[in-house]
Design a protein around this motif. Structure first.
Motif, mmCIF file in Angstrom:
data_model
loop_
_atom_site.group_PDB
_atom_site.id
_atom_site.type_symbol
_atom_site.label_atom_id
_atom_site.label_comp_id
_atom_site.label_asym_id
_atom_site.label_seq_id
_atom_site.Cartn_x
_atom_site.Cartn_y
_atom_site.Cartn_z
ATOM 1 N N UNK A 130 0.573 -0.995 -0.016
ATOM 2 C CA UNK A 130 -0.062 -0.053 0.153
ATOM 3 C C UNK A 130 0.814 1.293 -0.068
ATOM 4 N N UNK A 131 2.003 1.286 0.707
ATOM 5 C CA UNK A 131 2.962 2.394 1.087
ATOM 6 C C UNK A 131 3.444 2.742 -0.294
ATOM 7 N N UNK A 172 0.772 -0.118 -8.374
ATOM 8 C CA UNK A 172 0.157 -1.147 -9.256
ATOM 9 C C UNK A 172 -1.452 -1.453 -8.737
ATOM 10 N N UNK A 173 -2.312 -1.339 -9.457
ATOM 11 C CA UNK A 173 -3.662 -1.759 -8.936
ATOM 12 C C UNK A 173 -3.666 -3.282 -8.697
ATOM 13 N N UNK A 174 -4.431 -3.726 -7.632
ATOM 14 C CA UNK A 174 -3.978 -5.046 -7.126
ATOM 15 C C UNK A 174 -5.599 -5.915 -7.015
ATOM 16 N N UNK A 175 -5.438 -7.162 -7.604
ATOM 17 C CA UNK A 175 -6.812 -8.003 -7.287
ATOM 18 C C UNK A 175 -6.202 -9.251 -6.622
ATOM 19 N N UNK A 183 -6.911 2.467 -1.530
ATOM 20 C CA UNK A 183 -5.755 2.382 -2.296
ATOM 21 C C UNK A 183 -6.099 2.848 -3.515
ATOM 22 N N UNK A 184 -5.580 4.108 -3.857
ATOM 23 C CA UNK A 184 -5.783 4.778 -5.153
ATOM 24 C C UNK A 184 -5.850 4.263 -6.333
#
Length: 249
Positions: A168-169, A173-176, A203-204
């Motif tokens: 997160x920090x 990268x978008x996360x699935x 998470x933007x």
């Protein structure tokens, strides 16, 4: 690095792989290339479970991604030392010595070699889809902001919440996460932690988690397809992964 017995169980799937074995950066890779025109600057790195390239399930899944328009590469994360699928029939299999031989630092070095060659050849957008063991390498690439999209299916060996918090920090990268009902490695408690860290817009870059009732760890790649719920989970998580790549990669 913690893993569990379910990381080494499963069912072989049937089919005829269509990809090719190639050397990329000195690493043996299985390469599945779309038969139609595709974006040459995009690649999916398929980061496997402990069974690696030899398990036909992994190669068939890579071929499926190629059919959906994504060149897909499976690097040999284990330097020719994956677990033999004979472990499926060995319930007492001692996996701890093997795990000790393949720490995250080793797999990270392997994927770095492959990525270096890919980027030098014009690839600018790398997505990762990982299964079980491959989650650590996927997180390494994402936290270094080398990869652009991350998909985890029943991840293993993650330190929760620390690994999730550092993702997160550090990562953009978008996360699935494709999760399931029975999972000693990433069960409901850890799923809830992931939702707390990434969900509700926290998470933007983007976050999504699927949940598959009646499925156990390994369902997305080694599940028993004679079970309707497992078949639905395997096919549904694949569909969610393809749609995630189509949106973000």
């Amino acid at each position: 690095m913690s893993m569990c017995a379910d990381c080494f169980r499963g069912v072989r799937h049937e089919g005829e792989p269509e990809g090719k074995i190639e050397q990329i950066g000195g690493i043996e890779c299985y390469v599945a290339t779309p038969s139609v025109d595709y974006a040459k600057d995009k690649v999916i790195l398929f980061l496997t479970d402990a069974f690696g390239i030899p398990l036909i399930n992994n190669r068939l899944l890579a071929d499926d991604f190629a059919r959906n328009g994504f060149k897909t590469i499976i690097p040999d994360l284990f330097n020719g030392d994956p677990i033999d699928a004979a472990a499926f029939e060995s319930p007492g299999f001692d996996f701890l010595p093997w795990v000790a031989k393949h720490p995250p630092i080793a797999t990270s070095a392997i994927v770095e070699k492959v990525v270096k060659v890919l980027t030098e050849s014009g690839v600018t957008r790398i997505g990762t889809t990982s299964y079980c063991f491959g989650a650590q390498a996927a997180f390494y690439l994402a936290r270094a902001n080398i990869s652009r999209v991350t998909v985890l299916s029943h991840p293993s060996a993650l330190d929760v919440p620390a690994d999730l918090e550092s993702y997160h920090a550090k990562s953009k990268a978008p996360l699935l996460i494709n999760s399931c009902e029975v999972d000693p490695q990433f069960g409901p408690d850890r799923q809830a932690v992931a939702d707390e860290i990434f969900g509700s817009g926290k998470f933007a870059p983007g976050y999504q988690r699927t949940y598959w009732e009646g499925c156990v760890h390994g369902f997305a790649v080694r599940g028993d397809l004679s079970d309707p719920k497992v078949k639905a989970g395997k096919e549904g998580s694949f569909k969610a992964t393809v749609e995630f790549f189509a949106k973000y990669l």
